[in-house]
Write an enzyme that holds these catalytic residues in place. Structure first.
Site, short mmCIF file in Angstrom:
data_model
loop_
_atom_site.label_atom_id
_atom_site.label_comp_id
_atom_site.label_asym_id
_atom_site.label_seq_id
_atom_site.Cartn_x
_atom_site.Cartn_y
_atom_site.Cartn_z
N THR A 28 0.85 -1.19 0.00
CA THR A 28 0.00 0.00 0.00
C THR A 28 0.88 1.24 0.00
O THR A 28 1.97 1.22 0.58
CB THR A 28 -0.90 -0.02 1.26
OG1 THR A 28 -1.77 -1.13 1.18
CG2 THR A 28 -1.73 1.26 1.39
N ASP A 84 6.20 -4.16 -1.29
CA ASP A 84 5.56 -3.13 -0.48
C ASP A 84 6.50 -1.93 -0.33
O ASP A 84 7.71 -2.06 -0.56
CB ASP A 84 5.21 -3.72 0.90
CG ASP A 84 4.08 -2.95 1.59
OD1 ASP A 84 3.73 -1.84 1.13
OD2 ASP A 84 3.56 -3.46 2.61
N GLY A 85 5.97 -0.82 0.08
CA GLY A 85 6.78 0.35 0.39
C GLY A 85 7.21 0.30 1.85
O GLY A 85 6.96 -0.67 2.56
N LYS A 97 6.74 0.75 9.07
CA LYS A 97 5.68 0.88 8.09
C LYS A 97 4.39 1.31 8.80
O LYS A 97 4.31 1.26 10.01
CB LYS A 97 5.45 -0.47 7.38
CG LYS A 97 6.61 -0.82 6.44
CD LYS A 97 6.38 -2.11 5.69
CE LYS A 97 5.05 -2.26 5.07
NZ LYS A 97 4.63 -1.15 4.18
N GLY A 99 2.67 4.29 7.62
CA GLY A 99 2.38 5.68 7.32
C GLY A 99 1.02 5.83 6.63
O GLY A 99 0.36 6.85 6.75
N GLU A 106 -0.64 -5.34 5.96
CA GLU A 106 0.68 -5.48 5.32
C GLU A 106 1.51 -6.54 6.04
O GLU A 106 2.21 -7.33 5.41
CB GLU A 106 1.41 -4.14 5.33
CG GLU A 106 0.80 -3.13 4.37
CD GLU A 106 1.39 -1.73 4.51
OE1 GLU A 106 1.28 -0.97 3.54
OE2 GLU A 106 1.92 -1.39 5.57
C1 5RP Z 1 1.33 2.02 4.40
C2 5RP Z 1 2.80 1.83 4.37
C3 5RP Z 1 3.52 2.36 3.18
O1 5RP Z 1 4.20 1.31 2.57
C4 5RP Z 1 4.49 3.40 3.62
O2 5RP Z 1 3.77 4.40 4.32
C5 5RP Z 1 5.21 4.04 2.43
O3 5RP Z 1 4.31 4.79 1.69
P1 5RP Z 1 4.75 5.68 0.46
O4 5RP Z 1 5.20 4.73 -0.60
O5 5RP Z 1 3.50 6.43 0.08
O6 5RP Z 1 5.85 6.60 0.90
O7 5RP Z 1 3.41 1.29 5.24
O8 5RP Z 1 0.79 1.60 5.61
#
Ligand code: 5RP
Length: 225
Positions: A28, A84-85, A97, A99, A106
């Site tokens: 996400t 994932d990010g 993670k 954010g 996740e």
């Molecule tokens: C969501 C997450 C995202 O992977 C993390 O916040 C990174 O987001 P972005 O790619 O928008 O910087 O953990 O819950």
């Protein structure tokens, strides 16, 4: 390249690791959004057959709109690779993670995956975790009591609120508390403490979980294993 271009770069690099017939966990966030776009293009142009296991309603919606087959984590018998990010990654591959308030799903998808890959722009790579506030997903009932305990322990909690002053809700309709810690000296100890606290459903430290990190740098994507 600006931050968005770096996110796009790693998103496009990551989908090169996806092979035909894989079951792929879809994370996400804004970086993953680029990855899902690139995956959708491969499905459309190359006829790639994959099953996506999304970690949020947002990602599920995007994947479906691009013609990617979507199943829930309970409908598959394995996940080959999750991409994932992350909000922060330390030198020793530990991460924060959540954010985007999706860290519960996740983590469920990541811990049920054979391999986990994180994709980030270079600003997410840190020497020590903690500058990014550590997200917790908490059950609304009793959340003020949980908050008080965290405050007493010196963990600087803050409920995550939206622009209307309402609690941000996760896909499970829980609240989010962010811990403003500055630096996390002992992530494993902190994770153990937090997860034992009744009312905290999950916390955003992702420890010993990732196999590959792709970092978006000005001179191109760097693959770290
Ligand atoms: C969501 C997450 C995202 O992977 C993390 O916040 C990174 O987001 P972005 O790619 O928008 O910087 O953990 O819950």
């Amino acid at each position: 390249m600006d931050q968005n271009e770096l996110k796009k770069l790693v998103g496009e690099e990551a989908v090169k690791f996806i092979e035909d017939n894989m079951v792929v966990g879809l994370g996400t966030g804004s970086t993953v959004k680029f990855m899902v776009d690139a995956l959708g293009a491969r499905v459309k142009n190359e006829g790639l057959h994959i099953v996506g296991v999304p970690t949020s309603n947002r990602t599920a919606e995007q994947a479906r709109s691009l013609g990617i087959t979507v199943k829930s984590v309970d409908e598959v018998d394995h996940i080959d690779l999750t991409i994932d990010g992350a909000d922060e990654i330390s030198n020793d591959f530990q991460g924060i993670k959540g954010g985007g308030a999706a860290h519960l799903f996740e983590k469920i998808v990541a811990t049920n995956s054979n391999k986990v890959m994180w994709i980030v722009d270079e600003s997410k790579m840190v020497h020590k975790l903690g500058k990014f506030p550590l997200p917790l997903e908490v059950i609304p009932y009793g959340s003020k009591q949980v908050f008080k305990k965290l405050e007493k322990k010196g963990l600087h909690p803050e409920f995550r609120m939206d622009e209307q002053g309402k609690h941000v809700l996760t896909d499970s309709e829980n609240y989010v508390i962010d811990l403003h810690l500055g630096e996390i000296d002992h992530p494993h100890e902190l994770a153990d403490y937090l997860i034992k606290e009744v009312g905290i459903v999950e916390q955003g430290l992702f420890l010993d979980m990732v196999n590959t990190v792709i970092v978006g740098r000005q001179d191109g994507p760097e693959v770290l294993q």
